[in-house]
Scaffold this motif. Structure first.
Motif, PDB file in Angstrom:
ATOM      1  N   SER B  15       3.715  57.396  27.893  1.00 44.62           N
ATOM      2  CA  SER B  15       3.145  58.276  28.160  1.00 44.62           C
ATOM      3  C   SER B  15       2.758  58.354  26.740  1.00 44.62           C
ATOM      4  O   SER B  15       1.378  58.979  27.017  1.00 44.62           O
ATOM      5  N   ASP B  16       2.447  57.501  25.767  1.00 48.92           N
ATOM      6  CA  ASP B  16       1.622  57.650  25.274  1.00 48.92           C
ATOM      7  C   ASP B  16      -0.099  57.294  25.484  1.00 48.92           C
ATOM      8  O   ASP B  16      -0.435  57.797  25.264  1.00 48.92           O
ATOM      9  N   LEU B  17       0.011  56.025  25.941  1.00 51.15           N
ATOM     10  CA  LEU B  17      -0.838  55.231  26.248  1.00 51.15           C
ATOM     11  C   LEU B  17      -1.587  56.739  27.374  1.00 51.15           C
ATOM     12  O   LEU B  17      -2.758  56.762  27.001  1.00 51.15           O
ATOM     13  N   THR B  18      -0.757  56.729  28.347  1.00 50.75           N
ATOM     14  CA  THR B  18      -1.504  57.968  29.234  1.00 50.75           C
ATOM     15  C   THR B  18      -1.584  59.457  28.938  1.00 50.75           C
ATOM     16  O   THR B  18      -2.757  60.182  29.965  1.00 50.75           O
ATOM     17  N   ARG B  19      -1.454  59.450  28.207  1.00 51.40           N
ATOM     18  CA  ARG B  19      -1.334  60.855  26.600  1.00 51.40           C
ATOM     19  C   ARG B  19      -3.079  60.814  26.400  1.00 51.40           C
ATOM     20  O   ARG B  19      -3.490  61.560  26.178  1.00 51.40           O
ATOM     21  N   ALA B  20      -3.181  59.103  26.116  1.00 56.41           N
ATOM     22  CA  ALA B  20      -4.472  59.130  24.796  1.00 56.41           C
ATOM     23  C   ALA B  20      -6.109  59.847  26.029  1.00 56.41           C
ATOM     24  O   ALA B  20      -6.066  59.735  27.368  1.00 56.41           O
ATOM     25  N   ASN B  22      -8.580  58.538  24.828  1.00 57.01           N
ATOM     26  CA  ASN B  22      -9.404  57.291  25.888  1.00 57.01           C
ATOM     27  C   ASN B  22      -8.855  56.029  26.774  1.00 57.01           C
ATOM     28  O   ASN B  22      -8.148  54.940  25.957  1.00 57.01           O
ATOM     29  N   LEU B  23      -8.637  56.322  27.917  1.00 55.58           N
ATOM     30  CA  LEU B  23      -7.684  55.328  28.512  1.00 55.58           C
ATOM     31  C   LEU B  23      -8.628  54.133  28.614  1.00 55.58           C
ATOM     32  O   LEU B  23      -8.891  53.452  29.723  1.00 55.58           O
ATOM     33  N   ASP B  24      -8.731  53.160  27.053  1.00 61.39           N
ATOM     34  CA  ASP B  24      -9.712  51.956  27.387  1.00 61.39           C
ATOM     35  C   ASP B  24      -8.574  50.592  27.217  1.00 61.39           C
ATOM     36  O   ASP B  24      -6.973  50.889  26.891  1.00 61.39           O
ATOM     37  N   GLU B  25      -9.256  49.257  27.455  1.00 65.44           N
ATOM     38  CA  GLU B  25      -8.713  48.434  27.400  1.00 65.44           C
ATOM     39  C   GLU B  25      -7.687  48.331  26.202  1.00 65.44           C
ATOM     40  O   GLU B  25      -6.562  47.788  25.886  1.00 65.44           O
ATOM     41  N   LYS B  26      -8.187  48.607  25.069  1.00 65.24           N
ATOM     42  CA  LYS B  26      -7.762  48.451  23.247  1.00 65.24           C
ATOM     43  C   LYS B  26      -6.197  49.931  23.499  1.00 65.24           C
ATOM     44  O   LYS B  26      -5.028  48.738  23.039  1.00 65.24           O
ATOM     45  N   ALA B  27      -6.432  50.854  24.275  1.00 66.16           N
ATOM     46  CA  ALA B  27      -4.759  51.252  24.066  1.00 66.16           C
ATOM     47  C   ALA B  27      -4.091  51.096  25.214  1.00 66.16           C
ATOM     48  O   ALA B  27      -2.899  50.652  24.756  1.00 66.16           O
ATOM     49  N   LEU B  28      -4.776  50.106  26.422  1.00 71.80           N
ATOM     50  CA  LEU B  28      -4.510  49.230  27.284  1.00 71.80           C
ATOM     51  C   LEU B  28      -2.615  48.086  26.857  1.00 71.80           C
ATOM     52  O   LEU B  28      -1.899  48.271  27.023  1.00 71.80           O
ATOM     53  N   ASP B  29      -3.237  47.863  26.029  1.00 71.65           N
ATOM     54  CA  ASP B  29      -3.373  46.531  24.972  1.00 71.65           C
ATOM     55  C   ASP B  29      -2.166  46.492  24.349  1.00 71.65           C
ATOM     56  O   ASP B  29      -0.863  46.076  24.263  1.00 71.65           O
ATOM     57  N   VAL B  44      15.278  39.930  26.303  1.00 70.24           N
ATOM     58  CA  VAL B  44      15.774  39.564  27.506  1.00 70.24           C
ATOM     59  C   VAL B  44      14.625  38.234  27.222  1.00 70.24           C
ATOM     60  O   VAL B  44      13.718  37.936  26.413  1.00 70.24           O
ATOM     61  N   ASN B  45      14.663  37.173  28.163  1.00 69.10           N
ATOM     62  CA  ASN B  45      14.204  35.780  27.713  1.00 69.10           C
ATOM     63  C   ASN B  45      13.074  36.061  27.939  1.00 69.10           C
ATOM     64  O   ASN B  45      11.698  36.611  28.536  1.00 69.10           O
ATOM     65  N   SER B  46      12.836  35.166  26.766  1.00 67.01           N
ATOM     66  CA  SER B  46      10.943  34.842  26.143  1.00 67.01           C
ATOM     67  C   SER B  46      10.279  34.981  27.353  1.00 67.01           C
ATOM     68  O   SER B  46       8.591  35.328  27.564  1.00 67.01           O
ATOM     69  N   ARG B  47      10.120  34.277  28.222  1.00 71.16           N
ATOM     70  CA  ARG B  47       9.440  33.026  29.918  1.00 71.16           C
ATOM     71  C   ARG B  47       9.210  34.345  30.061  1.00 71.16           C
ATOM     72  O   ARG B  47       7.544  34.587  30.997  1.00 71.16           O
ATOM     73  N   LEU B  48      10.168  35.698  30.551  1.00 68.50           N
ATOM     74  CA  LEU B  48      10.218  36.290  31.279  1.00 68.50           C
ATOM     75  C   LEU B  48       9.250  37.706  30.646  1.00 68.50           C
ATOM     76  O   LEU B  48       8.622  38.507  31.782  1.00 68.50           O
ATOM     77  N   VAL B  49       9.735  37.212  29.742  1.00 70.75           N
ATOM     78  CA  VAL B  49       8.347  38.561  28.716  1.00 70.75           C
ATOM     79  C   VAL B  49       6.743  38.209  29.082  1.00 70.75           C
ATOM     80  O   VAL B  49       6.234  39.303  29.388  1.00 70.75           O
ATOM     81  N   SER B  50       6.504  36.878  29.129  1.00 69.86           N
ATOM     82  CA  SER B  50       5.613  37.243  28.730  1.00 69.86           C
ATOM     83  C   SER B  50       4.739  36.514  30.050  1.00 69.86           C
ATOM     84  O   SER B  50       3.278  37.599  30.495  1.00 69.86           O
ATOM     85  N   HIS B  51       5.957  36.199  31.466  1.00 70.03           N
ATOM     86  CA  HIS B  51       5.427  36.369  32.841  1.00 70.03           C
ATOM     87  C   HIS B  51       5.037  38.043  33.238  1.00 70.03           C
ATOM     88  O   HIS B  51       4.225  38.021  33.958  1.00 70.03           O
ATOM     89  N   LEU B  52       5.505  38.790  32.415  1.00 73.64           N
ATOM     90  CA  LEU B  52       5.916  40.639  32.829  1.00 73.64           C
ATOM     91  C   LEU B  52       4.329  40.942  32.093  1.00 73.64           C
ATOM     92  O   LEU B  52       3.980  41.174  32.765  1.00 73.64           O
ATOM     93  N   ARG B  53       4.263  40.430  31.295  1.00 76.30           N
ATOM     94  CA  ARG B  53       2.447  40.842  30.406  1.00 76.30           C
ATOM     95  C   ARG B  53       1.688  40.970  30.563  1.00 76.30           C
ATOM     96  O   ARG B  53       0.839  41.137  31.428  1.00 76.30           O
ATOM     97  N   LYS B  54       2.035  39.487  31.204  1.00 75.65           N
ATOM     98  CA  LYS B  54       0.168  38.881  32.304  1.00 75.65           C
ATOM     99  C   LYS B  54       0.472  39.995  33.950  1.00 75.65           C
ATOM    100  O   LYS B  54      -0.676  40.297  33.864  1.00 75.65           O
ATOM    101  N   VAL B  60      -3.039  46.352  35.922  1.00 74.97           N
ATOM    102  CA  VAL B  60      -3.580  47.287  35.655  1.00 74.97           C
ATOM    103  C   VAL B  60      -4.580  47.265  35.148  1.00 74.97           C
ATOM    104  O   VAL B  60      -4.715  46.504  33.947  1.00 74.97           O
ATOM    105  N   ASN B  61      -5.657  46.298  36.115  1.00 73.98           N
ATOM    106  CA  ASN B  61      -7.148  46.065  35.447  1.00 73.98           C
ATOM    107  C   ASN B  61      -8.131  47.442  35.267  1.00 73.98           C
ATOM    108  O   ASN B  61      -9.039  47.845  36.676  1.00 73.98           O
ATOM    109  N   LEU B  62      -8.727  48.110  34.012  1.00 76.96           N
ATOM    110  CA  LEU B  62      -9.270  48.736  34.083  1.00 76.96           C
ATOM    111  C   LEU B  62     -10.680  48.789  34.603  1.00 76.96           C
ATOM    112  O   LEU B  62     -11.065  49.763  35.382  1.00 76.96           O
ATOM    113  N   LYS B  63     -11.091  47.655  34.456  1.00 75.27           N
ATOM    114  CA  LYS B  63     -12.755  48.038  34.719  1.00 75.27           C
ATOM    115  C   LYS B  63     -12.680  48.198  36.464  1.00 75.27           C
ATOM    116  O   LYS B  63     -13.677  48.762  36.858  1.00 75.27           O
ATOM    117  N   ASP B  64     -12.045  47.307  37.025  1.00 82.16           N
ATOM    118  CA  ASP B  64     -12.313  47.081  38.408  1.00 82.16           C
ATOM    119  C   ASP B  64     -11.669  48.250  38.965  1.00 82.16           C
ATOM    120  O   ASP B  64     -11.922  48.283  40.200  1.00 82.16           O
TER     121      ASP B  64
END
Ligand SMILES: Nc1nc2c(ncn2[C@@H]2O[C@H](COP(=O)(O)OP(=O)(O)OP(=O)(O)O)[C@@H](O)[C@H]2O)c(=O)[nH]1
Ligand SMILES: Nc1nc2c(ncn2[C@@H]2O[C@H](COP(=O)(O)OP(=O)(O)OP(=O)(O)O)[C@@H](O)[C@H]2O)c(=O)[nH]1
Ligand SMILES: [Mg+2]
Ligand SMILES: [Mg+2]
Lengths: 271, 306
Positions: B15-20, B22-29, B44-54, B60-64
């Motif tokens: 909700s912080d992000l969606t209220r921001a 400027n919904l830009d790349e930096k805010a998404l990161d 949560v297992n570290s491998r799952l976390v990095s998968h989920l991040r990707k 949510v590819n803001l540019k496209d």
């Protein structure tokens, strides 16, 4: 002043309760004579000390209690600790103060029986179980067990307690009363090596559960054999509290308790 | 509650992000970083976390994104879907059938809550009209049979076990045979705790399984388990091929992320969660309502449907 002590029978070994009244009278007398309270109390204490016979008060056994969340290995590691103390020739009373979980009393009964057989075979210390069944108040049973142990001149009382969630305020607050009733010389918390980040909150909550000025004295980190080299919970618990690790549990048998140094561990426990 | 903190933190990050403004790349990161650390703190297992991040970054590819799309909704839905994926292996759990014996065997690490939970489950089926019973195949732990006996007696469930035998497979076989003959419909077999580092204990588990031929094997996992969850649950899966998971002690403060990681590691559904030490403290588990509740997103069901 001599009048105050007239009712104290000569020749008898004196106990603290025999002297309570006359000592109180002596204190009042000194205060009336303008002796400062601090000095009066000191004087009375030393008189009392002189008068009480060396065997008048039975020496209190050394009391160790084991606490922790559900299923971490409290009862099992208590039994391993019992085995360790028996090997060091102490006489022990195990107090079954988990009066809640089904089978908890029988579990300790089996351990006490096994340890007794083992001790007799290998000429180690003496061990007995103190149990009062289920449903009763743990703090009261602990108190009674200690009184019994004092009477029977056991060296050590090992108290098992029921597992409790560290966020259960009702069960956690009963530890305060427990500490007041049992006045344990050492409170050891069992934390397991399997636990994740919850270890920090567990250690902190138990460290604060025993009332003002009373903290944990050490950790037993159990199930170290199940985690390979992932011993992070050990680090987290010590980090969260500054309380040392006294033992590591490395299996389900009586011998599966490790300490860095036996003399150190015995001193740590018994001093 | 399990994952409660996690839910709160993820919710706040979204909700912080969606209220921001400027919904830009930096805010998404920034949002993704907060979600990642929340997941790590929840074990949560570290491998799952990095998968989920990707996955979130890719979806949510803001540019496209075409301008017409509701970015706020898309981000919420992506996070929701990824969390559901974490607890939903898309595998159908076993359902016992009336009128025939259904043998259910419990396995798991030491102290996970097997014995407590097997009575809860027997009672669950009993109140739904099944003829249920319990078999104690833990001949190792001191007081194990007394524990099961006392629980079963309280719940009025027939039980079988031995105080003297040291052969769990034999006791289990005898108990299950007896109850099959007596036409019980739910026969639950409790076993002792074990771990992957002790091969003998794993062999014993295979022997019990061969002796009772369970229709369903259930792995019981403690909600407080940390990074060992993956290795242990995988090893149990390879040896016992369990078809369902029950997570216990979810009434604690633990995040439960370790136990939940076992779902992804083994593609096995969670069927129930244990919510306390008492007989009735057992709840059914379903991934989507669970995550909705977790994120406090009552309206998520609507989003999921399109
Ligand atoms: N592998 C391994 N298992 C252990 C260790 N210590 C205890 N256990 C096992 O962990 C399980 C639970 O142990 P208990 O001693 O009953 O745990 P507890 O904390 O007293 O449990 P509650 O009283 O129910 O809260 C048993 O199966 C023990 O055999 C250890 O160091 N290694
Ligand atoms: N708070 C809470 N405690 C639970 C829950 N389920 C089980 N327990 C407690 O966890 C402890 C261990 O439970 P058991 O059922 O003995 O565990 P187990 O897996 O059979 O243990 P072993 O047979 O020794 O491997 C007991 O103190 C239970 O009361 C739960 O959902 N919530
Ligand atoms: Mg116990
Ligand atoms: Mg059990």
């Amino acid at each position: 002043i001599s009048g105050l002590f007239r009712n104290v029978v000569g020749g008898k070994v004196l106990t603290k309760s025999d002297l309570d009244k006359p000592i109180k009278g002596m204190e009042e007398h000194l205060l009336k004579k303008n002796v400062a309270r601090e000095a009066a109390v000191r004087l009375c204490e030393s008189v009392e000390k002189e008068l009480i016979g060396p065997f008048a008060t039975k020496p209190r056994p050394y009391v160790i209690s084991i606490v922790g969340v559900n299923g971490v290995g409290k009862s099992t590691n208590l039994s391993k600790l019992a085995f360790f103390l028996l090997q060091n020739n102490f006489s022990l009373l195990i107090a079954a103060c988990d009066t809640f979980r089904s089978g908890a009393v029988e579990q300790l009964r089996v351990h006490a029986r096994n340890l007794k057989e083992l001790s007799e075979r290998e000429h180690l210390g003496v061990v007995e179980l103190y149990e009062r069944g289920y449903g009763k108040d743990a703090a009261n049973i602990a108190k009674d067990a200690i009184a019994y142990a004092a009477q029977q001149a056991f060296d050590v009382v090992l108290i098992d307690t029921a597992g409790r969630r560290h966020n259960d305020t009702r069960l956690m607050s009963s530890l305060d009363k427990f500490a007041q009733f049992a006045k344990p010389d050492k409170i050891l918390m069992v934390g397991e090596a399997l636990v994740g980040t919850d270890s920090v909150a567990q250690a902190r909550a138990f460290n604060q559960a025993f009332g003002k000025g009373r903290r944990l004295d050490g950790f037993i980190i159990s199930k170290c054999d199940t985690v390979g080299d992932m011993v992070g919970s050990l680090v987290s618990m010590v980090h969260a509290t500054g309380i040392p690790v006294v033992f590591l549990g490395v299996g389900q048998h009586y011998g599966d308790l490790r300490t860095l140094n036996v003399t150190w561990a015995v001193q740590m426990l018994m001093s | 509650m399990v994952l409660q903190d996690l839910g709160r933190r993820i919710n706040a990050a979204v909700s912080d992000l969606t209220r921001a403004p400027n919904l830009d790349e930096k805010a998404l990161d920034g949002m993704i970083r907060e979600i990642v650390s929340a997941l790590q703190d929840a074990d949560v297992n570290s491998r799952l976390v990095s998968h989920l991040r990707k996955s979130i970054k890719a979806t949510v590819n803001l540019k496209d994104l075409s301008p017409g799309i509701n970015k706020k909704r898309l981000i919420q839905k992506t996070v929701f879907d990824e969390l559901v994926k974490l607890v939903d292996p898309h595998a159908e759990p076993f359902r016992p059938k009336k009128g025939k014996p259904n043998v259910i065997m419990f396995v798991g690490l030491q102290g996970a809550g097997k014995t407590t939970t097997c009575t809860k489950l027997a009672r669950h089926y009993q109140t739904r009209g099944f003829k249920a019973c319990l078999v104690c195949a833990d001949t190792f732990r001191a007081g194990a049979f007394d524990q099961l006996k006392q629980n079963a007696t309280k719940a009025r469930i027939p039980y079988f076990g031995s105080l003297t035998s040291t052969d769990p497979a034999a006791v289990a076989a005898e108990g299950v045979a007896k109850f099959r003959k007596e036409r019980f419909e739910i026969i639950i077999v409790d076993t002792s705790g074990r771990h992957r580092q002790e091969k003998d204990l794993f062999d014993e588990m295979t022997q019990i399984q061969r002796a009772v031929r369970p229709d369903q094997t259930i792995m019981v996992l403690d909600a407080t388990i940390g990074q060992q969850a993956e290795a242990q649950s995988k090893a149990f899966k390879e040896t016992a091929d369990y078809g369902a998971i029950i997570i216990t002690k979810t009434d604690g403060h633990a995040s439960g992320g370790g136990a939940i990681s076992a779902v992804a590691a083994t593609h096995t559904p969670i069927v129930f969660i244990g919510t306390g030490e008492h007989m009735l403290d057992l709840e059914r588990f379903a991934p989507q309502p669970f995550v909705s509740k977790l994120l406090g997103m009552g309206d998520m069901q609507g989003l999921v449907e399109h």
